[in-house]
Design a protein around this motif. Sequence first.
Motif, PDB file in Angstrom:
ATOM      1  N   PRO A  12    -109.590 -58.704  -3.632  1.00 30.33           N
ATOM      2  CA  PRO A  12    -108.708 -59.478  -4.641  1.00 30.33           C
ATOM      3  C   PRO A  12    -109.020 -59.132  -5.991  1.00 30.33           C
ATOM      4  O   PRO A  12    -108.072 -59.399  -7.063  1.00 30.33           O
ATOM      5  N   LYS A  13    -110.061 -59.059  -6.424  1.00 33.23           N
ATOM      6  CA  LYS A  13    -110.580 -59.154  -7.794  1.00 33.23           C
ATOM      7  C   LYS A  13    -111.946 -57.969  -7.969  1.00 33.23           C
ATOM      8  O   LYS A  13    -112.481 -57.922  -7.222  1.00 33.23           O
ATOM      9  N   PHE A  14    -112.227 -57.570  -9.015  1.00 28.97           N
ATOM     10  CA  PHE A  14    -113.365 -56.833  -9.357  1.00 28.97           C
ATOM     11  C   PHE A  14    -114.105 -57.794 -10.054  1.00 28.97           C
ATOM     12  O   PHE A  14    -113.931 -57.682 -11.605  1.00 28.97           O
ATOM     13  N   THR A  26    -108.604 -45.323  17.300  1.00 31.44           N
ATOM     14  CA  THR A  26    -109.466 -45.995  16.114  1.00 31.44           C
ATOM     15  C   THR A  26    -108.621 -46.145  15.075  1.00 31.44           C
ATOM     16  O   THR A  26    -107.285 -45.969  15.262  1.00 31.44           O
ATOM     17  N   MET A  27    -109.129 -46.896  14.128  1.00 32.92           N
ATOM     18  CA  MET A  27    -108.092 -47.227  12.968  1.00 32.92           C
ATOM     19  C   MET A  27    -108.792 -46.953  11.522  1.00 32.92           C
ATOM     20  O   MET A  27    -110.170 -46.958  11.455  1.00 32.92           O
ATOM     21  N   ILE A  28    -107.932 -46.352  10.889  1.00 35.10           N
ATOM     22  CA  ILE A  28    -108.455 -45.559   9.523  1.00 35.10           C
ATOM     23  C   ILE A  28    -108.301 -46.978   8.391  1.00 35.10           C
ATOM     24  O   ILE A  28    -107.207 -47.228   8.238  1.00 35.10           O
ATOM     25  N   VAL A  29    -109.316 -47.474   7.737  1.00 38.52           N
ATOM     26  CA  VAL A  29    -109.398 -48.421   6.688  1.00 38.52           C
ATOM     27  C   VAL A  29    -110.277 -47.917   5.527  1.00 38.52           C
ATOM     28  O   VAL A  29    -111.304 -47.318   5.579  1.00 38.52           O
ATOM     29  N   GLY A  30    -109.521 -48.075   4.335  1.00 33.95           N
ATOM     30  CA  GLY A  30    -110.088 -47.552   3.226  1.00 33.95           C
ATOM     31  C   GLY A  30    -109.233 -48.366   1.873  1.00 33.95           C
ATOM     32  O   GLY A  30    -108.196 -48.703   2.044  1.00 33.95           O
ATOM     33  N   ILE A  31    -109.751 -48.149   0.831  1.00 36.15           N
ATOM     34  CA  ILE A  31    -109.018 -48.395  -0.285  1.00 36.15           C
ATOM     35  C   ILE A  31    -108.006 -47.422  -0.762  1.00 36.15           C
ATOM     36  O   ILE A  31    -107.947 -46.410  -0.289  1.00 36.15           O
ATOM     37  N   PRO A  32    -106.876 -47.714  -1.734  1.00 34.79           N
ATOM     38  CA  PRO A  32    -105.930 -46.872  -1.924  1.00 34.79           C
ATOM     39  C   PRO A  32    -106.536 -45.461  -2.561  1.00 34.79           C
ATOM     40  O   PRO A  32    -107.567 -45.416  -3.112  1.00 34.79           O
ATOM     41  N   MET A  75    -115.044 -56.771   1.481  1.00 35.39           N
ATOM     42  CA  MET A  75    -114.611 -57.619   2.649  1.00 35.39           C
ATOM     43  C   MET A  75    -114.397 -57.021   3.904  1.00 35.39           C
ATOM     44  O   MET A  75    -114.176 -57.649   4.792  1.00 35.39           O
ATOM     45  N   LEU A  76    -114.797 -55.802   3.962  1.00 36.14           N
ATOM     46  CA  LEU A  76    -114.397 -55.178   5.311  1.00 36.14           C
ATOM     47  C   LEU A  76    -115.372 -55.561   6.402  1.00 36.14           C
ATOM     48  O   LEU A  76    -114.959 -55.776   7.536  1.00 36.14           O
ATOM     49  N   SER A  77    -116.615 -55.785   6.036  1.00 37.00           N
ATOM     50  CA  SER A  77    -117.563 -56.325   7.205  1.00 37.00           C
ATOM     51  C   SER A  77    -116.966 -57.619   7.653  1.00 37.00           C
ATOM     52  O   SER A  77    -117.089 -57.895   9.055  1.00 37.00           O
ATOM     53  N   GLN A  78    -116.301 -58.714   6.781  1.00 39.43           N
ATOM     54  CA  GLN A  78    -115.687 -59.667   7.186  1.00 39.43           C
ATOM     55  C   GLN A  78    -114.740 -59.618   8.179  1.00 39.43           C
ATOM     56  O   GLN A  78    -114.316 -60.236   9.022  1.00 39.43           O
ATOM     57  N   ILE A  79    -113.885 -58.547   7.731  1.00 41.98           N
ATOM     58  CA  ILE A  79    -112.408 -58.189   8.482  1.00 41.98           C
ATOM     59  C   ILE A  79    -112.690 -57.718   9.778  1.00 41.98           C
ATOM     60  O   ILE A  79    -112.227 -58.032  10.679  1.00 41.98           O
ATOM     61  N   ILE A  80    -113.699 -56.670  10.009  1.00 38.47           N
ATOM     62  CA  ILE A  80    -113.818 -56.097  11.141  1.00 38.47           C
ATOM     63  C   ILE A  80    -114.944 -56.565  12.221  1.00 38.47           C
ATOM     64  O   ILE A  80    -114.960 -56.431  13.236  1.00 38.47           O
ATOM     65  N   GLY A  81    -115.938 -57.247  11.387  1.00 34.86           N
ATOM     66  CA  GLY A  81    -116.982 -57.907  12.329  1.00 34.86           C
ATOM     67  C   GLY A  81    -117.800 -56.902  12.960  1.00 34.86           C
ATOM     68  O   GLY A  81    -118.229 -56.039  12.217  1.00 34.86           O
ATOM     69  N   ASP A  82    -117.949 -57.079  14.382  1.00 32.14           N
ATOM     70  CA  ASP A  82    -118.881 -56.119  14.870  1.00 32.14           C
ATOM     71  C   ASP A  82    -118.399 -55.045  15.642  1.00 32.14           C
ATOM     72  O   ASP A  82    -119.284 -54.275  16.195  1.00 32.14           O
ATOM     73  N   PHE A  90    -113.195 -48.470  17.685  1.00 27.18           N
ATOM     74  CA  PHE A  90    -114.120 -48.384  16.737  1.00 27.18           C
ATOM     75  C   PHE A  90    -113.141 -47.954  15.290  1.00 27.18           C
ATOM     76  O   PHE A  90    -112.010 -47.769  15.340  1.00 27.18           O
ATOM     77  N   VAL A  91    -113.587 -48.274  14.162  1.00 26.04           N
ATOM     78  CA  VAL A  91    -113.329 -48.430  13.103  1.00 26.04           C
ATOM     79  C   VAL A  91    -113.753 -46.970  12.065  1.00 26.04           C
ATOM     80  O   VAL A  91    -114.829 -46.830  12.054  1.00 26.04           O
ATOM     81  N   ILE A  92    -112.772 -46.484  11.600  1.00 30.28           N
ATOM     82  CA  ILE A  92    -113.258 -45.282  10.730  1.00 30.28           C
ATOM     83  C   ILE A  92    -112.704 -46.026   9.245  1.00 30.28           C
ATOM     84  O   ILE A  92    -111.947 -46.485   8.577  1.00 30.28           O
ATOM     85  N   GLU A  93    -114.131 -46.125   8.337  1.00 33.01           N
ATOM     86  CA  GLU A  93    -113.965 -46.676   7.048  1.00 33.01           C
ATOM     87  C   GLU A  93    -114.209 -45.371   6.155  1.00 33.01           C
ATOM     88  O   GLU A  93    -115.166 -44.671   5.947  1.00 33.01           O
TER      89      GLU A  93
END
Length: 284
Positions: free
Chosen positions: A179-181, A124-130, A44-51, A27-30
């Motif tokens: 990539p951009k805000f 698990t994998m920890i994913v988040g912004i800086p 973009m995260l949902s696109q990256i990690i999918g289901d 699983f992924v920790i967001e």
Amino acid sequence: MAVIQWFPGHMSKARRQVQENLKYVDFVIELADARLPMSSRNPMLSQIIGDKPRLVVLNKADLADNLAVKKWLEYFERQGFAALAINSKEEYTAKRLTVAAKKLMAERLARDTARGIQHSSLRTMIVGIPNAGKSTLMNRLAGKKIAVTGNRPGVTKGQQWIRTNPDLELLDTPGILWPKFEDTQVGLKLALTGAIKDDLLPMDEVTIFGLGYFMENYPTAVTTRYRLTENDFELEIPDLIMTLTARFGFREDYDRFYTMFVKDVRDGKLGSFCLDKVNDDADN
């Protein structure tokens, strides 16, 4: 304000690494910032990690508005995500996160057990912004300093597996910004809390936004900190900044006030707060 574009090379690489390593985790920790539960999530995260199963963790809850955090946890649960608010500096954080992970993966673990498959630990994998606090969380989970920490974005540049306890194993990744805000409000919120580099946005714009937000949503905090009067609340924000700059003896050095205000926000001197509102963001 123009569209902000900021996607350093190591972040592009991190996105590829996340996609390549998804097959190795259960699983992924967001990890998001509890002070901006929606704005600090990478769209973009949902696109990256999918289901892949996901646990949304709102870090720095000790700095956030408790009532707002509660509403956001309820919101994420309505969206079908398991969600948890933490302060990664607290000792019992590791236990709480492990319990939440087991609950998230309970059905799969039960199915695997019925098939004779035993898991020595959940991966698990920890994913988040800086600057969301991943390194501090990893150090807490491991019970020792194993990750570089800092109060500036982009400190973590590599990846590493860490066994935190018999039940949980972590793969760290660098923070990933999009990539951009295109939403200027999101950019300002990220800048105010230090998630993006200070030179990406003019500090006057960040201060005007931040002071205006606190005046509207946390008037007691700014009144106490900056000795505001009733007349101050009648001023437009740029005029109020000029008034406060003079009041603090900075003469016409407005940059000094900008620096002081932003630091006050980040250091918690204006109290706990939340820059995102469920009513504003829930349907976005």
